[in-house]
Design an enzyme around this catalytic site. Structure first.
Site, PDB file in Angstrom:
ATOM      1  N   GLU A  46       0.844  -1.198   0.000  1.00 44.82           N
ATOM      2  CA  GLU A  46       0.000   0.000   0.000  1.00 44.82           C
ATOM      3  C   GLU A  46       0.879   1.247   0.000  1.00 44.82           C
ATOM      4  O   GLU A  46       2.039   1.199   0.434  1.00 44.82           O
ATOM      5  CB  GLU A  46      -0.879  -0.038   1.265  1.00 44.82           C
ATOM      6  N   ASN A 193     -12.311  -1.348  -1.015  1.00 47.34           N
ATOM      7  CA  ASN A 193     -11.607  -1.984   0.101  1.00 47.34           C
ATOM      8  C   ASN A 193     -12.303  -1.592   1.401  1.00 47.34           C
ATOM      9  O   ASN A 193     -12.641  -0.422   1.595  1.00 47.34           O
ATOM     10  CB  ASN A 193     -10.149  -1.490   0.161  1.00 47.34           C
ATOM     11  N   GLU A 194     -12.514  -2.556   2.264  1.00 48.79           N
ATOM     12  CA  GLU A 194     -13.138  -2.296   3.575  1.00 48.79           C
ATOM     13  C   GLU A 194     -14.278  -1.284   3.427  1.00 48.79           C
ATOM     14  O   GLU A 194     -14.294  -0.226   4.081  1.00 48.79           O
ATOM     15  CB  GLU A 194     -12.086  -1.852   4.608  1.00 48.79           C
ATOM     16  N   TYR A 260      -6.698  -9.282  11.322  1.00 46.74           N
ATOM     17  CA  TYR A 260      -5.351  -9.058  11.847  1.00 46.74           C
ATOM     18  C   TYR A 260      -5.239  -9.701  13.230  1.00 46.74           C
ATOM     19  O   TYR A 260      -6.197  -9.703  14.002  1.00 46.74           O
ATOM     20  CB  TYR A 260      -5.061  -7.557  11.964  1.00 46.74           C
ATOM     21  N   GLU A 317      -6.087  -9.327   3.475  1.00 46.94           N
ATOM     22  CA  GLU A 317      -5.287  -8.658   4.506  1.00 46.94           C
ATOM     23  C   GLU A 317      -5.241  -9.560   5.724  1.00 46.94           C
ATOM     24  O   GLU A 317      -6.285  -9.876   6.320  1.00 46.94           O
ATOM     25  CB  GLU A 317      -5.871  -7.287   4.884  1.00 46.94           C
ATOM     26  N   GLN A 366       2.214  -6.204   5.363  1.00 43.10           N
ATOM     27  CA  GLN A 366       2.452  -5.751   4.001  1.00 43.10           C
ATOM     28  C   GLN A 366       3.920  -5.999   3.663  1.00 43.10           C
ATOM     29  O   GLN A 366       4.750  -6.075   4.560  1.00 43.10           O
ATOM     30  CB  GLN A 366       2.138  -4.282   3.882  1.00 43.10           C
TER      31      GLN A 366
HETATM   32  O1  AHR Z   1      -2.999  -2.751   6.158  1.00 41.88           O
HETATM   33  C1  AHR Z   1      -3.275  -1.567   6.825  1.00 41.88           C
HETATM   34  C2  AHR Z   1      -4.749  -1.181   6.734  1.00 41.88           C
HETATM   35  O2  AHR Z   1      -5.530  -2.113   7.410  1.00 41.88           O
HETATM   36  C3  AHR Z   1      -5.342  -1.165   5.352  1.00 41.88           C
HETATM   37  O3  AHR Z   1      -5.103   0.028   4.687  1.00 41.88           O
HETATM   38  C4  AHR Z   1      -6.806  -1.322   5.623  1.00 41.88           C
HETATM   39  O4  AHR Z   1      -7.491  -1.944   4.566  1.00 41.88           O
HETATM   40  C5  AHR Z   1      -6.840  -2.122   6.909  1.00 41.88           C
HETATM   41  O5  AHR Z   1      -7.700  -1.568   7.838  1.00 41.88           O
END
Ligand code: AHR
Length: 513
Positions: A46, A193-194, A260, A317, A366
């Site tokens: 990103e 995205n999201e 995450y 992600e 990332q």
């Molecule tokens: O990866 C960091 C961020 O996490 C991304 O930009 C977003 O899609 C997610 O919330």
């Protein structure tokens, strides 16, 4: 099978002496069906912190091997692990990105503020052509996330035309003027995205409608059919998956999921990347293993609308998210990478492999200098993280056939809580070799295992291991080879059995031929 176990019990006495309990595993080689898509091993870059700028894309003046401003030492390292696809330009950045700002003469490109990530100035010197050149150098598929949140249907439609059409039009003439004669034929196309959050704060019903509008006009051009990917659920938002599948499931190639791993589970104080005690490690691994439940439950909902499993679950992600390294810009998400990160990578990839009937793409967040990175940079130095080494070890699973694994893991107990200590996946490659990836989450115990592989003929076993003295150990610029892959020579063939003593806190990949 009973007879085989009895025979081995005698033979095993020599190999696993002193263990009261041995974990028995069966790997079913009889009838492998599902292919583990190589796209499960994808990555994400990103416009965030030092991932693109000062990561892939550096100043002309930097004294490193480069093509244009792309670092070739990084390209070489990523080629070695066979990166199959790269997602770009975001993340949250994607829904504020206007692609026309990133084409044409670099000194005339508009500048913008990166409002999501540190409020820094973005000069747009890395845009469409630069990203696609990077993918060409990496020999990977580009995966572009289009802007739904602050863009328009027309803007997205024109981007696809610019990228993929070989007919004559204002867009394709512009592409040629900018130096690219032939279309790139980009396949993987994210529609936002999201969209439940930074991508527009939409409800699932509203987004499903938007998805269909944007996806309709993101056209298929000659020899360039798009694989359209809808923005999916935040962690356990099962309603989002249900609504999207019900309303638009027949118009998408894939539906995403983001999860995450937070060491503490608390977004305000996530926990340090390198300073943690065993209980925090245990909780981190528990949070990581939640991916198993997420993938299972989202897949079950998808099965309701798509029993033939045509729509891919795209976990685009994932990874550990800790507090940033002290003294670094909080908006840049720079974190170190320890042995714990390697155990997370190995465990999560095992989960994806085992669910590869539905999970056909995934992207670690990332690639460089951001979150669970593969590579960290400091000026002209680079270092390969423990996570990088796991992707190196696991690349053998890419496009191989999944072999189902049956076993009951011993528990890893911490206080009054427990999690499975061992996780495994296995595959058969096109040359007939079997690869087994095993993770032992127990920091204090070796785990003895014996495995039967009905349906597989094999004579030899060799392996690799990744481990370290402490879970908090890292590779640093002073000591970049602190954690590295070593050969693993203690796995043995014992009659029909594969006998292994799995080291504590380790990732092991075995090859049977
Ligand atoms: O990866 C960091 C961020 O996490 C991304 O930009 C977003 O899609 C997610 O919330």
């Amino acid at each position: 099978m009973k007879k085989l176990f009895a025979t081995a019990a005698v033979a095993l006495a020599a190999n696993l002496v002193g263990y009261a309990q041995v974990t028995n595993i069966t790997i079913d080689g009889a009838n492998p069906k599902t292919t583990i898509s190589r796209h499960i091993y994808g990555h994400f870059s990103e416009h965030l912190g030092r991932c693109i700028y000062d990561g892939f894309w550096v100043a002309d003046s930097m004294n490193v091997p480069k093509k244009d401003r792309i670092r070739l030492d990084i390209v070489d390292a990523l080629k070695k692990i066979k990166v199959p696809n790269l997602r770009w330009p975001g993340g949250c950045f994607a829904d504020e990105y206007h692609w026309r700002d990133g084409i044409g003469p670099r000194n005339q490109r508009p500048r913008m503020v990166n409002t999501n990530w540190g409020g820094v100035s973005e000069d747009n010197s890395f845009g469409t052509h630069e990203f696609l050149e990077l993918c060409t150098l990496l020999q990977c598929e580009p995966y572009i996330a289009g802007n739904v949140g602050s863009g328009t249907v027309e803007e997205m439609a024109k981007w696809v035309e610019y990228l993929n059409s070989d007919a004559s039009s204002t867009m394709t003439e512009l592409r040629k003027q900018n130096g690219r004669e032939k279309p790139w034929r980009v396949k993987f196309w994210g529609v936002g995205n999201e969209s439940w959050g930074c991508g527009g704060n939409m409800t699932p019903d509203y987004y499903a409608g938007e998805y269909k509008r944007y996806a309709t006009y993101a056209r298929n051009y000659r020899d360039a059919p798009l694989l359209r990917i809808a923005s999916g659920a935040n962690v356990a938002d099962y309603n989002w998956t249900d609504v999207l599948m019900k309303n638009a499931g027949n118009q998408m190639w894939g539906l995403t999921l983001h999860h995450y791993t937070l060491p503490t589970g608390n977004w305000r104080k996530k926990g340090s990347a390198t300073a943690f005690e065993e209980t925090e490690y245990f909780n981190t691994m528990k949070n990581c293993l939640f991916m198993e439940e997420l993938v299972t439950r989202h897949s079950t909902i998808m099965d309701k609308y798509d029993p033939e499993k045509k729509v891919a679950l795209v976990v685009d992600e994932w990874g550990i998210w800790t507090d940033v390294e002290p003294g670094t810009n909080p908006g840049f998400l720079y974190q170190q990478n320890s042995l714990r990160d390697a155990l997370i990578a190995g465990t999560t990839l095992n989960i994806f492999n085992n669910h590869s009937d539905r999970v056909r793409m995934a992207n670690l967040a990332q690639t460089i200098n951001v979150l669970q990175a593969l590579i960290l940079t400091k000026g002209n130095q680079i270092l390969l993280t423990p996570t990088y080494h796991v992707f190196d070890m696991y690349k053998v699973h890419q496009d191989a056939k999944l072999l189902p694994v049956n076993f009951n893991s011993p528990d890893y107990i911490n206080g009054d809580k427990k999690i499975p200590a061992v996780n495994i996946s296995a595959s058969l490659d096109s040359a007939g070799a079997v690869h087994i990836s095993l993770v032992n989450l127990e920091p204090n115990k070796k785990i003895p295992i014996r495995t039967l592989l009905p349906g597989i003929k094999w004579k030899t076993v060799q392996g690799q291991v990744l481990t370290a003295k402490k879970l908090t150990d890292v590779n640093s610029f002073e000591n970049p080879g602190n954690i590295k892959i070593a050969s693993f020579n203690t796995a043995k063939k014992d009659g029909e059995y594969l006998v292994v003593e799995l080291p504590a806190q380790s990732v092991v990949v075995l090859e049977l031929k």
